[in-house]
Design an enzyme around this catalytic site. Structure first.
Site, PDB file in Angstrom:
ATOM      1  N   GLY A  45      24.372 -10.304  19.696  1.00 15.69           N
ATOM      2  CA  GLY A  45      23.240  -9.819  18.912  1.00 15.69           C
ATOM      3  C   GLY A  45      23.577  -9.054  17.652  1.00 15.69           C
ATOM      4  O   GLY A  45      22.799  -9.032  16.710  1.00 15.69           O
ATOM      5  N   GLU A  67      25.082  -2.209  17.901  1.00 16.17           N
ATOM      6  CA  GLU A  67      24.208  -2.982  18.787  1.00 16.17           C
ATOM      7  C   GLU A  67      22.987  -3.454  17.987  1.00 16.17           C
ATOM      8  O   GLU A  67      22.561  -2.798  17.045  1.00 16.17           O
ATOM      9  CB  GLU A  67      23.813  -2.054  19.947  1.00 16.17           C
ATOM     10  CG  GLU A  67      22.744  -2.527  20.893  1.00 16.17           C
ATOM     11  CD  GLU A  67      23.147  -3.672  21.798  1.00 16.17           C
ATOM     12  OE1 GLU A  67      23.644  -4.684  21.276  1.00 16.17           O
ATOM     13  OE2 GLU A  67      22.914  -3.572  23.024  1.00 16.17           O
ATOM     14  N   ASP A  68      22.420  -4.579  18.377  1.00 13.89           N
ATOM     15  CA  ASP A  68      21.235  -5.064  17.669  1.00 13.89           C
ATOM     16  C   ASP A  68      20.022  -4.193  17.982  1.00 13.89           C
ATOM     17  O   ASP A  68      19.327  -3.714  17.091  1.00 13.89           O
ATOM     18  CB  ASP A  68      20.951  -6.549  17.981  1.00 13.89           C
ATOM     19  CG  ASP A  68      20.879  -6.874  19.477  1.00 13.89           C
ATOM     20  OD1 ASP A  68      21.107  -5.975  20.316  1.00 13.89           O
ATOM     21  OD2 ASP A  68      20.596  -8.048  19.812  1.00 13.89           O
ATOM     22  N   ASP A  79      17.028  -1.040  24.106  1.00 10.98           N
ATOM     23  CA  ASP A  79      15.774  -1.165  24.855  1.00 10.98           C
ATOM     24  C   ASP A  79      15.817  -0.158  26.004  1.00 10.98           C
ATOM     25  O   ASP A  79      15.499   1.015  25.817  1.00 10.98           O
ATOM     26  CB  ASP A  79      15.641  -2.624  25.305  1.00 10.98           C
ATOM     27  CG  ASP A  79      14.289  -2.938  25.931  1.00 10.98           C
ATOM     28  OD1 ASP A  79      13.463  -2.031  26.065  1.00 10.98           O
ATOM     29  OD2 ASP A  79      14.062  -4.103  26.295  1.00 10.98           O
ATOM     30  N   SER A  80      16.235  -0.581  27.194  1.00 13.17           N
ATOM     31  CA  SER A  80      16.371   0.377  28.299  1.00 13.17           C
ATOM     32  C   SER A  80      17.596   1.273  28.094  1.00 13.17           C
ATOM     33  O   SER A  80      17.673   2.364  28.656  1.00 13.17           O
ATOM     34  CB  SER A  80      16.514  -0.361  29.632  1.00 13.17           C
ATOM     35  OG  SER A  80      17.800  -0.943  29.740  1.00 13.17           O
ATOM     36  N   LEU A 135      24.287  -0.225  27.041  1.00 14.63           N
ATOM     37  CA  LEU A 135      25.100   0.724  26.278  1.00 14.63           C
ATOM     38  C   LEU A 135      25.612   1.861  27.142  1.00 14.63           C
ATOM     39  O   LEU A 135      26.738   2.317  26.964  1.00 14.63           O
ATOM     40  CB  LEU A 135      24.283   1.298  25.122  1.00 14.63           C
ATOM     41  CG  LEU A 135      24.231   0.441  23.870  1.00 14.63           C
ATOM     42  CD1 LEU A 135      23.318   1.083  22.846  1.00 14.63           C
ATOM     43  CD2 LEU A 135      25.626   0.252  23.286  1.00 14.63           C
ATOM     44  N   LYS A 173      13.940   0.958  20.543  1.00 15.30           N
ATOM     45  CA  LYS A 173      12.574   0.948  21.088  1.00 15.30           C
ATOM     46  C   LYS A 173      12.128   2.306  21.626  1.00 15.30           C
ATOM     47  O   LYS A 173      10.989   2.474  22.028  1.00 15.30           O
ATOM     48  CB  LYS A 173      12.446  -0.128  22.174  1.00 15.30           C
ATOM     49  CG  LYS A 173      12.364  -1.540  21.600  1.00 15.30           C
ATOM     50  CD  LYS A 173      12.019  -2.588  22.635  1.00 15.30           C
ATOM     51  CE  LYS A 173      11.873  -3.958  21.999  1.00 15.30           C
ATOM     52  NZ  LYS A 173      11.807  -5.048  22.996  1.00 15.30           N
ATOM     53  N   ASP A 178      17.803 -12.762  19.549  1.00 13.07           N
ATOM     54  CA  ASP A 178      17.449 -14.114  19.990  1.00 13.07           C
ATOM     55  C   ASP A 178      16.352 -14.113  21.031  1.00 13.07           C
ATOM     56  O   ASP A 178      16.058 -13.098  21.674  1.00 13.07           O
ATOM     57  CB  ASP A 178      18.677 -14.787  20.621  1.00 13.07           C
ATOM     58  CG  ASP A 178      18.992 -14.218  22.009  1.00 13.07           C
ATOM     59  OD1 ASP A 178      19.196 -12.985  22.106  1.00 13.07           O
ATOM     60  OD2 ASP A 178      19.003 -14.982  22.983  1.00 13.07           O
TER      61      ASP A 178
HETATM   62  P1  IMP Z   1      19.010  -2.758  27.218  1.00 12.21           P
HETATM   63  O1  IMP Z   1      20.284  -2.761  28.021  1.00 12.21           O
HETATM   64  O2  IMP Z   1      17.769  -2.784  28.054  1.00 12.21           O
HETATM   65  O3  IMP Z   1      18.990  -1.632  26.190  1.00 12.21           O
HETATM   66  O4  IMP Z   1      18.937  -4.144  26.462  1.00 12.21           O
HETATM   67  C1  IMP Z   1      19.558  -4.345  25.276  1.00 12.21           C
HETATM   68  C2  IMP Z   1      19.735  -5.816  25.006  1.00 12.21           C
HETATM   69  O5  IMP Z   1      18.593  -6.577  25.411  1.00 12.21           O
HETATM   70  C3  IMP Z   1      19.889  -6.046  23.522  1.00 12.21           C
HETATM   71  O6  IMP Z   1      21.242  -6.019  23.128  1.00 12.21           O
HETATM   72  C4  IMP Z   1      19.268  -7.400  23.326  1.00 12.21           C
HETATM   73  O7  IMP Z   1      20.240  -8.408  23.533  1.00 12.21           O
HETATM   74  C5  IMP Z   1      18.219  -7.499  24.420  1.00 12.21           C
HETATM   75  N1  IMP Z   1      16.885  -7.155  23.903  1.00 12.21           N
HETATM   76  C6  IMP Z   1      16.142  -6.061  24.175  1.00 12.21           C
HETATM   77  N2  IMP Z   1      14.979  -6.072  23.520  1.00 12.21           N
HETATM   78  C7  IMP Z   1      14.959  -7.236  22.805  1.00 12.21           C
HETATM   79  C8  IMP Z   1      14.011  -7.836  21.896  1.00 12.21           C
HETATM   80  O8  IMP Z   1      12.927  -7.324  21.591  1.00 12.21           O
HETATM   81  N3  IMP Z   1      14.383  -9.028  21.357  1.00 12.21           N
HETATM   82  C9  IMP Z   1      15.569  -9.636  21.632  1.00 12.21           C
HETATM   83  N4  IMP Z   1      16.488  -9.100  22.457  1.00 12.21           N
HETATM   84  C10 IMP Z   1      16.184  -7.915  23.034  1.00 12.21           C
HETATM   85 MG    MG Z   2      20.196 -10.899  23.637  1.00 11.83          MG
END
Ligand code: IMP
Ligand code: MG
Length: 189
Positions: free
Chosen positions: A59, A114-115, A118-119, A123, A146, A174
């Site tokens: 990403g 990182e792109d 989210d949660s 990371l 987010k 993506d």
């Molecule tokens: P986390 O571990 O929940 O913070 O998820 C992070 C990863 O989920 C990111 O690196 C993205 O690859 C994916 N992700 C979370 N939200 C989105 C979104 O809105 N669009 C696309 N990918 C997302």
């Molecule tokens: Mg992804």
């Protein structure tokens, strides 16, 4: 702003597999401006020492490519590939490194790119793995945040934009591997 930079949502974009844009969250020109500012912030934040910019694939690849060209100090670039296991509702899921950087982390400033956060779960696990290698410092730079990040205990030092709570694609992000090459960030219909 040039005509090319502004996306007209009424005109179908041939990159979208027949899908339509619901909303452009961040235009190409807006992203360029913010990435330039982030580069300046990062340049100032690291006056000395070895800096390793570590991109989390896939990403981050578009963001990282633009970002490093806005950082005006010496640096190295490497990448990480991680996979997550366990179901999404379980907080103790593990993250495994599929590609691990060859580069030595000890004694270096690590900037993890990182792109989107989210949660924060991915990371949080990665920070644990990387801190065990004794870098001089470790910080996170995310294009989008987010502000949910219930699982991330490390503050994200460099944030491009606060993201709406929608599923976003483009500029590296993506949906089922599609749309990473959009030069803007959008939610789709
Ligand atoms: P986390 O571990 O929940 O913070 O998820 C992070 C990863 O989920 C990111 O690196 C993205 O690859 C994916 N992700 C979370 N939200 C989105 C979104 O809105 N669009 C696309 N990918 C997302
Ligand atoms: Mg992804």
């Amino acid at each position: 702003m040039s005509a090319a930079a502004r996306i007209d949502v009424a005109v179908p974009d041939p990159r979208l597999l027949g899908r339509a844009v619901k909303r452009i969250a961040f235009e190409q020109a807006e992203i360029q401006r913010r990435v330039h500012e982030l580069g300046e912030e990062i340049t100032v934040a690291y006056p000395d020492g070895d800096l390793l910019v570590l991109g989390l694939l896939k990403g981050s690849f578009v963001f990282l490519a633009d970002l490093v060209r806005e950082i005006r100090r010496p640096l190295h670039v490497d990448f990480l590939v991680a996979t997550s296991y366990g179901d999404a509702t379980e907080s103790s899921g593990t993250v495994r490194l599929v590609y691990d950087p060859e580069t030595q982390l000890e004694g270096k400033h690590i900037l993890l790119v990182e792109d989107i956060v989210d949660s924060g779960r991915t990371l949080e696990k990665l920070m644990g793995l990387l801190m065990a290698r004794h870098p001089k410092s470790i910080e996170i730079c995310a294009l989008l945040h987010k502000h949910i990040a219930t699982e991330l205990h490390h503050p994200t030092k460099f944030i491009g934009f606060d993201a709406p709570h929608e599923f976003l694609v483009g500029y590296g992000l993506d949906h089922a591997e599609n749309f990473r090459h959009l030069p803007y960030v959008a939610s789709l219909q």
